[in-house]
Design a protein around this motif. Structure first.
Motif, mmCIF file in Angstrom:
data_model
loop_
_atom_site.group_PDB
_atom_site.id
_atom_site.type_symbol
_atom_site.label_atom_id
_atom_site.label_comp_id
_atom_site.label_asym_id
_atom_site.label_seq_id
_atom_site.Cartn_x
_atom_site.Cartn_y
_atom_site.Cartn_z
ATOM 1 N N THR A 173 0.822 -1.195 0.000
ATOM 2 C CA THR A 173 0.000 0.000 0.000
ATOM 3 C C THR A 173 0.865 1.258 0.000
ATOM 4 O O THR A 173 1.862 1.341 0.727
ATOM 5 N N SER A 174 0.475 2.219 -0.836
ATOM 6 C CA SER A 174 1.135 3.523 -0.843
ATOM 7 C C SER A 174 0.321 4.550 -0.068
ATOM 8 O O SER A 174 0.724 5.704 0.047
ATOM 9 N N ALA A 175 -0.832 4.114 0.451
ATOM 10 C CA ALA A 175 -1.692 5.030 1.200
ATOM 11 C C ALA A 175 -1.228 5.191 2.640
ATOM 12 O O ALA A 175 -1.505 6.203 3.285
ATOM 13 N N LEU A 233 -10.133 2.692 -0.069
ATOM 14 C CA LEU A 233 -8.752 2.383 0.315
ATOM 15 C C LEU A 233 -8.717 1.130 1.185
ATOM 16 O O LEU A 233 -9.637 0.874 1.970
ATOM 17 N N TYR A 234 -7.639 0.367 1.036
ATOM 18 C CA TYR A 234 -7.456 -0.859 1.822
ATOM 19 C C TYR A 234 -6.490 -0.601 2.992
ATOM 20 O O TYR A 234 -5.391 -0.070 2.786
ATOM 21 N N ALA A 235 -6.895 -0.987 4.175
ATOM 22 C CA ALA A 235 -6.002 -0.904 5.335
ATOM 23 C C ALA A 235 -5.002 -2.056 5.243
ATOM 24 O O ALA A 235 -5.330 -3.143 4.767
ATOM 25 N N PRO A 236 -3.774 -1.844 5.688
ATOM 26 C CA PRO A 236 -2.764 -2.913 5.613
ATOM 27 C C PRO A 236 -3.010 -4.024 6.620
ATOM 28 O O PRO A 236 -3.494 -3.781 7.728
ATOM 29 N N ASP A 237 -2.680 -5.236 6.202
ATOM 30 C CA ASP A 237 -2.725 -6.385 7.113
ATOM 31 C C ASP A 237 -1.429 -6.486 7.916
ATOM 32 O O ASP A 237 -1.438 -6.870 9.089
ATOM 33 N N PHE A 238 -0.305 -6.164 7.259
ATOM 34 C CA PHE A 238 1.011 -6.292 7.884
ATOM 35 C C PHE A 238 1.813 -5.008 7.707
ATOM 36 O O PHE A 238 1.559 -4.218 6.796
#
Length: 207
Positions: A111-113, A147-152
């Protein structure tokens, strides 16, 4: 007169460069017996970063930490990679190869967000400010909740240890440490440490 002065300056520059280069070489060797090549300097070069990144990537993929149940890809954010050495280095030299490897594995996306320094790509939020701007087709603007939140998160540290070994020699070791943390639970799913050791003259500069 000008020609003589120019010749003297040229000679001094050449002599200085020779002294610097001779100080940098000093038969610097890798401590690792598997590496038969002679090191360029007691500092870190591109080859050192590439080897450390490759070791970490192979360890990460072999650990199955990125194997998602049911298939699909995990979302990984890049956290802080701290430089705890005396060198001025760009930690992206280590992380970029690992990022590429994770993407090519088909097991993760980056992710770049979200990143340790905020938003890695500011355009992600800049384009969202175009909502309600009549100059843009609104169905082409990213909507809320996309937007997708990071898992890791992938974090790391580069450490340095310098030791005198006698016989006018010094040993420099660098430790590349990386950690993959699941953000939902805070649990560490994978860690690795790669070491680069070099042996050279006490007169060799570390840069």
């Amino acid at each position: 007169m000008v020609t003589k002065t120019f010749s003297r300056i040229t000679a001094l520059i050449t002599l200085s460069a020779a002294i610097i280069l001779s100080g940098c070489s000093n038969n610097i060797e890798y401590i690792n017996e598997d590496n038969a090549d002679q090191a360029i300097s007691l500092g870190l070069d591109r080859k050192d970063f590439e080897n450390a990144a490759q070791d970490a990537l192979e360890s990460l993929l072999a650990s199955n930490a990125l194997n998602k149940a049911g298939g699909g890809r995990y979302v990984v954010a890049i956290g802080k990679v701290v430089n705890n050495t005396t060198l001025r280095i760009d930690t992206d030299m280590l992380i970029k190869k690992i990022r590429i490897g994770m993407l090519q594995s088909g097991k993760a996306v980056i992710t770049s967000a979200v990143s340790a320094n905020g938003t890695a790509d500011e355009l992600i939020f800049d384009v969202r400010e175009l909502r309600d701007n009549d100059e843009f087709k609104q169905d082409t603007i990213a909507q809320k909740g996309t937007l997708y939140a990071p898992d890791f998160s992938l974090t790391g540290k580069i450490l340095q240890r310098i030791a005198r070994t006698g016989n006018d020699k010094q040993m420099v070791e660098y430790y590349f440490q990386l950690t993959l943390t699941e953000l939902r639970s805070g649990l560490v799913y994978w860690e690795s440490e790669s070491t680069v050791g070099k042996l050279g003259s006490n007169k060799s500069a570390i840069w």
